[in-house]
Scaffold this motif. Structure first.
Motif, PDB file in Angstrom:
ATOM      1  N   ALA A  92       0.831  -1.204   0.000  1.00 15.92           N
ATOM      2  CA  ALA A  92       0.000   0.000   0.000  1.00 15.92           C
ATOM      3  C   ALA A  92       0.863   1.251   0.000  1.00 15.92           C
ATOM      4  O   ALA A  92       0.616   2.193  -0.758  1.00 15.92           O
ATOM      5  CB  ALA A  92      -0.924  -0.016   1.211  1.00 15.92           C
ATOM      6  N   MET A  93       1.909   1.246   0.844  1.00 14.06           N
ATOM      7  CA  MET A  93       2.787   2.408   0.914  1.00 14.06           C
ATOM      8  C   MET A  93       3.520   2.623  -0.398  1.00 14.06           C
ATOM      9  O   MET A  93       3.681   3.746  -0.855  1.00 14.06           O
ATOM     10  CB  MET A  93       3.813   2.219   2.038  1.00 14.06           C
ATOM     11  N   THR A  94       3.997   1.516  -0.998  1.00 13.09           N
ATOM     12  CA  THR A  94       4.737   1.629  -2.252  1.00 13.09           C
ATOM     13  C   THR A  94       3.836   2.209  -3.340  1.00 13.09           C
ATOM     14  O   THR A  94       4.246   3.063  -4.119  1.00 13.09           O
ATOM     15  CB  THR A  94       5.258   0.242  -2.679  1.00 13.09           C
ATOM     16  N   ARG A  95       2.580   1.728  -3.370  1.00  8.76           N
ATOM     17  CA  ARG A  95       1.635   2.227  -4.368  1.00  8.76           C
ATOM     18  C   ARG A  95       1.371   3.713  -4.159  1.00  8.76           C
ATOM     19  O   ARG A  95       1.409   4.499  -5.100  1.00  8.76           O
ATOM     20  CB  ARG A  95       0.313   1.459  -4.251  1.00  8.76           C
ATOM     21  N   ALA A  96       1.136   4.073  -2.906  1.00  5.94           N
ATOM     22  CA  ALA A  96       0.728   5.450  -2.611  1.00  5.94           C
ATOM     23  C   ALA A  96       1.821   6.448  -2.981  1.00  5.94           C
ATOM     24  O   ALA A  96       1.528   7.558  -3.403  1.00  5.94           O
ATOM     25  CB  ALA A  96       0.377   5.581  -1.135  1.00  5.94           C
ATOM     26  N   ALA A  97       3.073   6.050  -2.840  1.00 10.69           N
ATOM     27  CA  ALA A  97       4.153   7.008  -3.045  1.00 10.69           C
ATOM     28  C   ALA A  97       4.886   6.792  -4.358  1.00 10.69           C
ATOM     29  O   ALA A  97       5.922   7.406  -4.583  1.00 10.69           O
ATOM     30  CB  ALA A  97       5.136   6.935  -1.877  1.00 10.69           C
ATOM     31  N   SER A  98       4.360   5.922  -5.196  1.00 11.44           N
ATOM     32  CA  SER A  98       5.096   5.646  -6.429  1.00 11.44           C
ATOM     33  C   SER A  98       5.121   6.907  -7.275  1.00 11.44           C
ATOM     34  O   SER A  98       4.223   7.730  -7.225  1.00 11.44           O
ATOM     35  CB  SER A  98       4.430   4.512  -7.197  1.00 11.44           C
ATOM     36  N   GLY A  99       6.180   7.076  -8.058  1.00 12.99           N
ATOM     37  CA  GLY A  99       6.266   8.245  -8.911  1.00 12.99           C
ATOM     38  C   GLY A  99       7.316   9.219  -8.440  1.00 12.99           C
ATOM     39  O   GLY A  99       7.993   9.841  -9.230  1.00 12.99           O
ATOM     40  N   SER A 100       7.487   9.352  -7.132  1.00  8.49           N
ATOM     41  CA  SER A 100       8.523  10.253  -6.649  1.00  8.49           C
ATOM     42  C   SER A 100       9.536   9.457  -5.850  1.00  8.49           C
ATOM     43  O   SER A 100       9.187   8.820  -4.866  1.00  8.49           O
ATOM     44  CB  SER A 100       7.911  11.350  -5.784  1.00  8.49           C
ATOM     45  N   SER A 242      -6.836   3.912   0.118  1.00 10.01           N
ATOM     46  CA  SER A 242      -6.228   2.672  -0.349  1.00 10.01           C
ATOM     47  C   SER A 242      -4.977   2.329   0.454  1.00 10.01           C
ATOM     48  O   SER A 242      -4.592   1.177   0.541  1.00 10.01           O
ATOM     49  CB  SER A 242      -5.883   2.765  -1.832  1.00 10.01           C
ATOM     50  N   TRP A 243      -4.313   3.341   1.017  1.00 10.86           N
ATOM     51  CA  TRP A 243      -3.140   2.982   1.820  1.00 10.86           C
ATOM     52  C   TRP A 243      -3.395   3.175   3.314  1.00 10.86           C
ATOM     53  O   TRP A 243      -2.711   2.600   4.141  1.00 10.86           O
ATOM     54  CB  TRP A 243      -1.903   3.736   1.363  1.00 10.86           C
ATOM     55  N   ILE A 244      -4.403   3.964   3.651  1.00 14.46           N
ATOM     56  CA  ILE A 244      -4.670   4.157   5.083  1.00 14.46           C
ATOM     57  C   ILE A 244      -5.247   2.890   5.698  1.00 14.46           C
ATOM     58  O   ILE A 244      -4.871   2.491   6.797  1.00 14.46           O
ATOM     59  CB  ILE A 244      -5.609   5.359   5.304  1.00 14.46           C
ATOM     60  N   VAL A 245      -6.142   2.228   4.969  1.00 14.57           N
ATOM     61  CA  VAL A 245      -6.841   1.063   5.535  1.00 14.57           C
ATOM     62  C   VAL A 245      -5.894  -0.047   5.985  1.00 14.57           C
ATOM     63  O   VAL A 245      -5.979  -0.496   7.129  1.00 14.57           O
ATOM     64  CB  VAL A 245      -7.912   0.548   4.551  1.00 14.57           C
ATOM     65  N   PRO A 246      -4.938  -0.475   5.122  1.00 10.13           N
ATOM     66  CA  PRO A 246      -4.056  -1.560   5.582  1.00 10.13           C
ATOM     67  C   PRO A 246      -3.159  -1.143   6.749  1.00 10.13           C
ATOM     68  O   PRO A 246      -2.677  -1.980   7.503  1.00 10.13           O
ATOM     69  CB  PRO A 246      -3.197  -1.882   4.352  1.00 10.13           C
ATOM     70  N   MET A 247      -2.940   0.174   6.881  1.00 11.41           N
ATOM     71  CA  MET A 247      -2.035   0.641   7.936  1.00 11.41           C
ATOM     72  C   MET A 247      -2.746   0.784   9.280  1.00 11.41           C
ATOM     73  O   MET A 247      -2.102   0.704  10.329  1.00 11.41           O
ATOM     74  CB  MET A 247      -1.452   2.015   7.568  1.00 11.41           C
ATOM     75  N   LEU A 248      -4.044   1.018   9.217  1.00  7.57           N
ATOM     76  CA  LEU A 248      -4.767   1.487  10.400  1.00  7.57           C
ATOM     77  C   LEU A 248      -4.635   0.559  11.604  1.00  7.57           C
ATOM     78  O   LEU A 248      -4.161   0.962  12.669  1.00  7.57           O
ATOM     79  CB  LEU A 248      -6.239   1.689  10.035  1.00  7.57           C
ATOM     80  N   LEU A 249      -5.058  -0.703  11.436  1.00  5.32           N
ATOM     81  CA  LEU A 249      -5.083  -1.629  12.575  1.00  5.32           C
ATOM     82  C   LEU A 249      -3.690  -1.900  13.136  1.00  5.32           C
ATOM     83  O   LEU A 249      -3.480  -1.811  14.343  1.00  5.32           O
ATOM     84  CB  LEU A 249      -5.766  -2.931  12.176  1.00  5.32           C
ATOM     85  N   PRO A 250      -2.698  -2.230  12.259  1.00  2.00           N
ATOM     86  CA  PRO A 250      -1.362  -2.480  12.805  1.00  2.00           C
ATOM     87  C   PRO A 250      -0.810  -1.278  13.571  1.00  2.00           C
ATOM     88  O   PRO A 250      -0.231  -1.435  14.649  1.00  2.00           O
ATOM     89  CB  PRO A 250      -0.513  -2.771  11.560  1.00  2.00           C
ATOM     90  N   VAL A 251      -1.014  -0.067  13.017  1.00  3.69           N
ATOM     91  CA  VAL A 251      -0.486   1.123  13.691  1.00  3.69           C
ATOM     92  C   VAL A 251      -1.178   1.310  15.035  1.00  3.69           C
ATOM     93  O   VAL A 251      -0.537   1.605  16.053  1.00  3.69           O
ATOM     94  CB  VAL A 251      -0.655   2.373  12.801  1.00  3.69           C
TER      95      VAL A 251
END
Lengths: 456, 174
Positions: A92-100, A242-251
């Motif tokens: 999710a993180m890789t997708r969200a920040a791809s491009g830069s 799309s990237w917040i959801v997978p992060m939410l519970l673990p964080v």
């Protein structure tokens, strides 16, 4: 020279030689001292009755309520890894920040810091980053050597950012050494150094390291390939959910576990059990066909790693018994307390020894061999135990990155065979310097380590 | 001799399975008991001494049995800088010397020193030091004896297995 001194001089080189032979490390660490004790007792230089302290040492390990947290934290990390939760976070993180390239590097660093708090075991994080995030990093135009350094260094953050297995084991040994040195100086009511103290102490230094890494990523030299990113990759506008959801519970879980320890609400073991239970629950909720298989594999990983860690812990207690029996502790005390330059020189020498040993040994071995030998003398000379522990932790964390035996480098190479060994070594060099800079900073400003624990 | 050792193989496999199962049980019970202890303490402000004992004792079981399990999985830490370039024969010699010359005395030192304490605890029917704790504390005292004796058995079985001409299992670290 007395017979005792001769056996003492043989002991450590013999252990080292046995270690390098490639035998199981715990056999070298525990077996060589026992053999030397037998030989020395045959010549009257060692009293075998000293080994009667072994059962008490073992009971101290088996019934240690803080060490109970070790397998639980290991399980937490293993479940996150095996169940695919961590993979989803990285994707999710890789997708969200791809491009830069810079954004992607920074988000990998941020993610590593979060995973570091969740797992506390180096290998898993690096293998996951190398297999899942590396292709994204390369696709974003980051050169292999820069990407390798980032992944290896970020992966080691797990050892310094609490809760970590390294800090737990370190707290066990530092608190023993601290109480011992206080008793020797007649203080029978010394404040103990707890695992929670060390967790609190390591937070600011851990964040300092993350900040140093981030500054390097932003302000460091940019290779030509790094500049071309915006040209060859269009920035994809990603939906934040799309990237917040997978992060939410673990964080949330990490915040809960760490928060409850630092707030003094729960002991590390209590928090670890909730953390491990929470990750198992998350894995079950996530479901998937291979759920039970994944949980079983996570359990096997945990059992294997627990066996590996505690075999060394037990073996090292044999080594320290024999070392003491040969009056090795007196020799080290004499050396450290009479060093020209006093407290600082003694501390610097111990740090240097740990750094050099870090090229060859794993952190568990170093903690259980060096700390009981050297720390009481340092504490007697007035070194603050919490500050000392954080310096040792940062030093050990660096050893994960130092070639040729840095564990991070091995894990990375096994997960990303396309990057050559020499390239990996070159890529971590700037991070080793950053680590040493962080270490020097905490050495110069002890408050970075001691401020938070004093607030607890 | 060889046929006799071959007949032992299923027995070794059974022991290996039992150790792994017990270690797994130790992990599962440790986690479960610890979670219930936490829920009771923070949810209902009540402590259950025997459950805390159960968590602690299953941790001890996990630790001591994980050592032979890790041995059968070749999961112990090795420094393999020289080992990775060695042939199977040289590795076997290293492990054979390590087991016979170092590991057997080490495990013997642990078993021999722990035995009197176990025996005393067993004869006296030593219980948990906590009021309301579990009885049978001798089980914990027995664990290091069991763990290291089993670890020696597993190490010897591995050596025999690797010495056999038909051996396929060259225990090398990945």
């Amino acid at each position: 020279m007395s017979g005792q001194a001769i056996f003492l001089l043989i002991l450590l080189p013999a252990v080292m030689a046995a270690l390098l032979s490639g035998m199981n490390a715990f056999v070298a660490i525990g077996g060589v001292p026992v053999l030397i004790a037998l030989l020395a007792s045959a010549t009257g230089s060692f009293d075998l009755a000293l080994l009667n302290a072994v059962p008490a040492r073992l009971t101290g390990i088996m019934e240690n309520t803080v060490l109970t947290a070790v397998p639980l934290f290991v399980l937490m990390g293993a479940v996150l890894e095996r169940s695919g939760i961590a993979t989803a976070m990285i994707e999710a993180m890789t997708r969200a920040a791809s491009g830069s390239a810079r954004k992607l590097s920074l988000s990998i660093l941020a993610l590593s810091a979060i995973l570091a708090a969740a797992t506390g075991v180096v290998g898993a994080t690096i293998v996951m980053l190398a297999t899942i995030a590396l292709p994204g990093l390369l696709a974003a135009g980051i050169s292999k050597s820069r990407a390798a350094g980032l992944v290896c260094a970020s992966g080691t953050l797990g050892q310094i950012i609490p809760p970590s297995v390294l800090l737990l084991l370190l707290s066990d040994q530092v608190s023993n050494a601290w109480l011992q040195s206080q008793r020797q100086s007649g203080n029978f009511a010394a404040d103990p150094v707890t695992a929670s103290d060390l967790f609190a102490a390591a937070i600011i230094p851990g964040l300092v390291l993350v900040a140093l890494y981030a500054i390097w990523l932003v302000a460091g030299p940019v290779s030509r390939s790094d500049e071309n990113i915006s040209a060859n990759q269009s920035t994809t506008a990603t939906n934040p959910s799309s990237w917040i959801v997978p992060m939410l519970l673990p964080v949330l879980l990490v915040v809960m576990v760490l928060g409850s320890i630092l707030a003094g609400i729960a002991t590390p073991t209590e928090a670890a059990s909730i953390g491990a239970f929470g990750t198992v629950l998350m894995a079950v909720l996530r479901g998937g066909q291979s759920l039970w298989n994944a949980l079983w594999l996570a359990a096997i990983d945990t059992i294997r790693l627990t066996g590996a860690i505690f075999a060394i812990v037990i073996a090292a207690s044999l080594l320290s018994l024999v070392f003491r029996g040969l009056d090795g502790d007196l020799a080290v005390d004499a050396l450290l307390l009479h060093l020209p330059g006093g407290q600082i020189a003694a501390l610097a020498l111990v740090m240097l020894v740990i750094f050099v040993l870090g090229f060859f040994l794993e952190f568990v071995e170093i903690i259980y061999i060096v700390v009981p030998v050297a720390a009481p003398a340092l504490f007697a000379a007035g070194v603050d135990p919490v500050w000392f522990a954080v310096l040792v932790a940062m030093n050990l964390q660096t050893s994960f990155l130092t070639p040729p035996f840095g564990l991070s480098l091995f894990y990375f190479r096994s997960a990303a065979p396309q990057v050559a060994t020499l390239e990996i070594w070159r890529s971590v060099a700037p991070y080793i310097l950053l680590q040493l800079a962080g270490l020097a900073l905490v050495a110069a400003v002890p408050a970075l380590a001691t401020f938070l624990p004093s607030q607890l | 001799m060889t046929t006799f050792l071959t007949k032992l193989a299923p027995f070794v496999r059974l022991v290996r399975f039992l150790i792994l199962s017990l270690a797994f049980l130790g992990l599962a019970v440790c986690l479960g008991a610890q979670v219930v202890v936490v829920v009771m303490r923070y949810g209902f402000s009540s402590g259950i001494p025997w459950l805390s004992d159960l968590a602690g004792w299953s941790f001890a079981t996990l630790v001591m049995l994980a050592i032979p399990v890790a041995l059968t999985l070749d999961g112990h830490v090795r420094i393999d800088i020289f080992r990775e370039r060695q042939a199977a024969g040289a590795r076997f010699r290293t492990d054979a010397i390590a087991t016979l010359l170092l590991f057997v005395p080490m495990a013997a030192a642990i078993v021999i020193t722990c035995f009197p304490q176990f025996l005393a605890a067993f004869v006296q029917g030593e219980a948990s030091s906590q009021a309301g704790g579990l009885p049978g504390h001798w089980i914990v005292r027995f664990l290091p004896i069991a763990g290291f004796a089993l670890a020696v058995v597993m190490a010897l079985a591995q050596l025999v297995d690797r010495a056999m001409p038909h051996s396929k299992t060259d225990e090398t670290r990945k």
